[in-house]
Design a protein around this motif. Structure first.
Motif, short mmCIF file in Angstrom:
data_model
loop_
_atom_site.label_atom_id
_atom_site.label_comp_id
_atom_site.label_asym_id
_atom_site.label_seq_id
_atom_site.Cartn_x
_atom_site.Cartn_y
_atom_site.Cartn_z
N CYS A 170 -4.08 -5.82 5.04
CA CYS A 170 -3.53 -4.47 5.17
C CYS A 170 -2.55 -4.17 4.05
N ILE A 171 -1.72 -5.14 3.68
CA ILE A 171 -0.77 -4.94 2.59
C ILE A 171 -1.51 -4.72 1.28
N GLN A 172 -2.54 -5.50 1.03
CA GLN A 172 -3.32 -5.34 -0.20
C GLN A 172 -4.01 -3.98 -0.24
N LYS A 173 -4.52 -3.55 0.89
CA LYS A 173 -5.18 -2.25 0.97
C LYS A 173 -4.18 -1.13 0.69
N LYS A 203 -4.00 1.62 -2.50
CA LYS A 203 -3.86 3.06 -2.35
C LYS A 203 -2.70 3.58 -3.19
N VAL A 204 -1.58 2.87 -3.16
CA VAL A 204 -0.40 3.28 -3.93
C VAL A 204 -0.72 3.25 -5.42
N ASP A 235 -3.63 3.58 -6.83
CA ASP A 235 -4.54 4.70 -7.11
C ASP A 235 -3.77 6.01 -7.21
N ILE A 236 -2.83 6.21 -6.30
CA ILE A 236 -2.02 7.44 -6.34
C ILE A 236 -1.20 7.49 -7.62
N LEU A 237 -0.56 6.38 -7.97
CA LEU A 237 0.27 6.36 -9.17
C LEU A 237 -0.54 6.59 -10.44
N GLU A 238 -1.77 6.12 -10.45
CA GLU A 238 -2.62 6.28 -11.64
C GLU A 238 -3.27 7.66 -11.72
#
Length: 61
Positions: A36-39, A43-44, A46-49
């Protein structure tokens, strides 16, 4: 309580991941938390990029 069947190789892998005294439930819980932490990290990232952020002006808040 629920029982699950795993191959002997999977059992051995779980034992190798765990620490002395860990139950299989402890090990599976640890793996699920890690997943769950890796997932969430993915996501974070992807958002930052891919997203544009507008900085907040904290002095006006």
């Amino acid at each position: 309580m629920v029982s699950i069947t795993v191959k002997p190789e999977t059992r051995d892998s779980l034992k190798a991941i765990g620490n002395k005294g860990d139950t299989y439930n402890d090990i599976v819980d640890m793996l699920l938390r890690y997943y769950c932490i890796q997932k969430l990290n993915k996501k974070v990232e992807d958002i930052l990029e891919n997203e544009e952020f507008v900085p907040l002006d904290w002095e006006k808040v």
